[in-house]
Scaffold this active site. Sequence first.
Site, PDB file in Angstrom:
ATOM      1  N   ASP A  21      11.821  11.700 -11.153  1.00  0.00           N
ATOM      2  CA  ASP A  21      12.563  10.647 -11.858  1.00  0.00           C
ATOM      3  C   ASP A  21      12.706  10.934 -13.356  1.00  0.00           C
ATOM      4  O   ASP A  21      13.796  10.792 -13.914  1.00  0.00           O
ATOM      5  CB  ASP A  21      11.969   9.252 -11.588  1.00  0.00           C
ATOM      6  CG  ASP A  21      10.492   9.151 -11.913  1.00  0.00           C
ATOM      7  OD1 ASP A  21       9.870  10.184 -12.258  1.00  0.00           O
ATOM      8  OD2 ASP A  21       9.949   8.033 -11.823  1.00  0.00           O
ATOM      9  N   ILE A  63       5.910  15.415  -5.199  1.00  0.00           N
ATOM     10  CA  ILE A  63       4.911  15.016  -4.198  1.00  0.00           C
ATOM     11  C   ILE A  63       4.644  13.507  -4.270  1.00  0.00           C
ATOM     12  O   ILE A  63       4.063  12.946  -3.356  1.00  0.00           O
ATOM     13  CB  ILE A  63       3.578  15.790  -4.365  1.00  0.00           C
ATOM     14  CG1 ILE A  63       2.901  15.471  -5.698  1.00  0.00           C
ATOM     15  CG2 ILE A  63       3.787  17.289  -4.188  1.00  0.00           C
ATOM     16  CD1 ILE A  63       1.438  15.883  -5.752  1.00  0.00           C
ATOM     17  N   ASP A  64       5.066  12.866  -5.353  1.00  0.00           N
ATOM     18  CA  ASP A  64       4.803  11.424  -5.518  1.00  0.00           C
ATOM     19  C   ASP A  64       5.756  10.559  -4.687  1.00  0.00           C
ATOM     20  O   ASP A  64       5.492   9.380  -4.472  1.00  0.00           O
ATOM     21  CB  ASP A  64       4.942  11.009  -6.994  1.00  0.00           C
ATOM     22  CG  ASP A  64       4.090  11.850  -7.929  1.00  0.00           C
ATOM     23  OD1 ASP A  64       3.134  12.483  -7.444  1.00  0.00           O
ATOM     24  OD2 ASP A  64       4.385  11.890  -9.141  1.00  0.00           O
ATOM     25  N   ARG A 122     -22.564   9.449   4.252  1.00  0.00           N
ATOM     26  CA  ARG A 122     -22.090   9.232   2.879  1.00  0.00           C
ATOM     27  C   ARG A 122     -20.783   8.446   2.817  1.00  0.00           C
ATOM     28  O   ARG A 122     -20.007   8.424   3.776  1.00  0.00           O
ATOM     29  CB  ARG A 122     -21.829  10.597   2.206  1.00  0.00           C
ATOM     30  CG  ARG A 122     -23.099  11.226   1.717  1.00  0.00           C
ATOM     31  CD  ARG A 122     -22.847  12.608   1.180  1.00  0.00           C
ATOM     32  NE  ARG A 122     -24.062  13.121   0.565  1.00  0.00           N
ATOM     33  CZ  ARG A 122     -24.293  14.406   0.323  1.00  0.00           C
ATOM     34  NH1 ARG A 122     -23.404  15.316   0.668  1.00  0.00           N
ATOM     35  NH2 ARG A 122     -25.416  14.775  -0.246  1.00  0.00           N
TER      36      ARG A 122
HETATM   37  O1  F6P Z   1       4.415  14.064 -10.610  1.00  0.00           O
HETATM   38  C1  F6P Z   1       3.716  15.014  -9.872  1.00  0.00           C
HETATM   39  C2  F6P Z   1       2.292  15.100 -10.300  1.00  0.00           C
HETATM   40  O2  F6P Z   1       1.646  16.053  -9.506  1.00  0.00           O
HETATM   41  C3  F6P Z   1       1.529  13.772 -10.287  1.00  0.00           C
HETATM   42  O3  F6P Z   1       1.161  13.400  -8.985  1.00  0.00           O
HETATM   43  C4  F6P Z   1       0.398  14.092 -11.202  1.00  0.00           C
HETATM   44  O4  F6P Z   1      -0.102  12.933 -11.817  1.00  0.00           O
HETATM   45  C5  F6P Z   1       1.036  14.967 -12.242  1.00  0.00           C
HETATM   46  O5  F6P Z   1       2.190  15.530 -11.643  1.00  0.00           O
HETATM   47  C6  F6P Z   1       0.175  16.076 -12.754  1.00  0.00           C
HETATM   48  O6  F6P Z   1       0.867  16.709 -13.770  1.00  0.00           O
HETATM   49  P1  F6P Z   1       0.397  18.062 -14.436  1.00  0.00           P
HETATM   50  O7  F6P Z   1       0.664  19.179 -13.471  1.00  0.00           O
HETATM   51  O8  F6P Z   1       1.241  18.147 -15.650  1.00  0.00           O
HETATM   52  O9  F6P Z   1      -1.058  17.936 -14.710  1.00  0.00           O
END
Ligand code: F6P
Length: 406
Positions: free
Chosen positions: A124, A148-149, A184
């Site tokens: 986005d 992936i989000d 656990r």
């Molecule tokens: O937006 C994809 C994502 O993998 C999120 O799930 C995560 O918070 C972020 O990117 C991690 O970003 P970076 O690779 O910049 O640490």
Amino acid sequence: MTHSKKRIGILTSGGDCPGLNAVIRAIVKCANRREGWEVYGIPYGTDGFIEVAKGNRQPEELRLWEHGYDIPGVLQGLDLLQFFSGSVLGSLSKGDTREPEVAQRILEGYKKLELDALISLGGDGSLDIIYELAQKGNWNLIGIPKTIDNDVPFTERSVGFDTAVDTVTAALYNLTFTAASHERVMVAQVMGRNAGHLALHAGIAGGADVILLPELTPIINEEEVRRICEKIASLRKEMRRFALVVVAEGVEHEDRRQTREIGYYVAEQIKEYSKRFCDAGEANFCGMDQMDTRVTVLGHLQRSGTPSSFDRLMATNFGIKAVDLVAAEQYNRLVVWEGGKVESKPLEPVIQHIRRCHGERRCASPVDPYGFMVETARSLGIYVGLPPSCKPYQQEQSSATPTPAL
Ligand code: F6P
């Protein structure tokens, strides 16, 4: 710029994810073979345009050809690209493209490449940035959603999500048996930024007992910890002596001063509160207060792995749809997955929606708290927060407005 044989560019921006190469491969194959066009791969997102503008990269160096003919022996001609995650073009998840001089350089680079159209793979945030540049430079743009989000609005699926769900599901499976062996509570922290799709889908598929999502359990406070502990205590009554808790990274601590990752905080709170409740004479918490907790932050493992067959198929169809749109000169559209089919939607309202949501600091495409996937979790007895009917106030305040239909 219009050529008799089109020249198109591809770029990947924002965080990488599995399936990007499958999109690139499909675009190159289809544009080369079916259309006879030239395809240029822009290295490292918009940075590639700057390099071209500065003369550090020559257009010819960026030409993309079908892959595989440089592989030796019996494998010659084998196109492996769709099996690799990451982006062969490189990606860019930070930048200052809104600085006028930077934007100017990017527009210069685009012009120098004499592109007829650009196909941009982004989440986005990055689609918003590219759209703004495209408006300034009068580019013919096609967007392809990837992350992936799975939080790009107006599409049911983004490239990379399905593979990430598989990766997290496999991790939960592996955690289950060590959790059982040591009685656990295993807490797994899952990516997703401020959306809970990945945690919810993988949590259900991976057999979680508790799934904490920014849309349903946004803040971990004492009441929330109590309900989580109640769930784990109830499992013990049923002779289940271990538990699997999935927490999406977008869930927040009640104590704003906390800087620890949320997974560690949840684990610590479960331990502390179950003991406190037991000590205060609440017998159903006694026993579980003795359970050890462990935390696994799955991190960037979720961004890699061989793309699932679904991601490869969807990515391939997305790439071909993008070429179809360029062939039909239908620009400024987002390729989407809807009802099991590839479609496209005008980009303008998508970007307006993203901007509105980001302006209000909320997710552009959150988990629907009334959606069937949440209901599925509840039907299985997974704790995902109180049902919406139990918290009318929060419902009204909820940021989780479903994406409007176009
Ligand atoms: O937006 C994809 C994502 O993998 C999120 O799930 C995560 O918070 C972020 O990117 C991690 O970003 P970076 O690779 O910049 O640490």
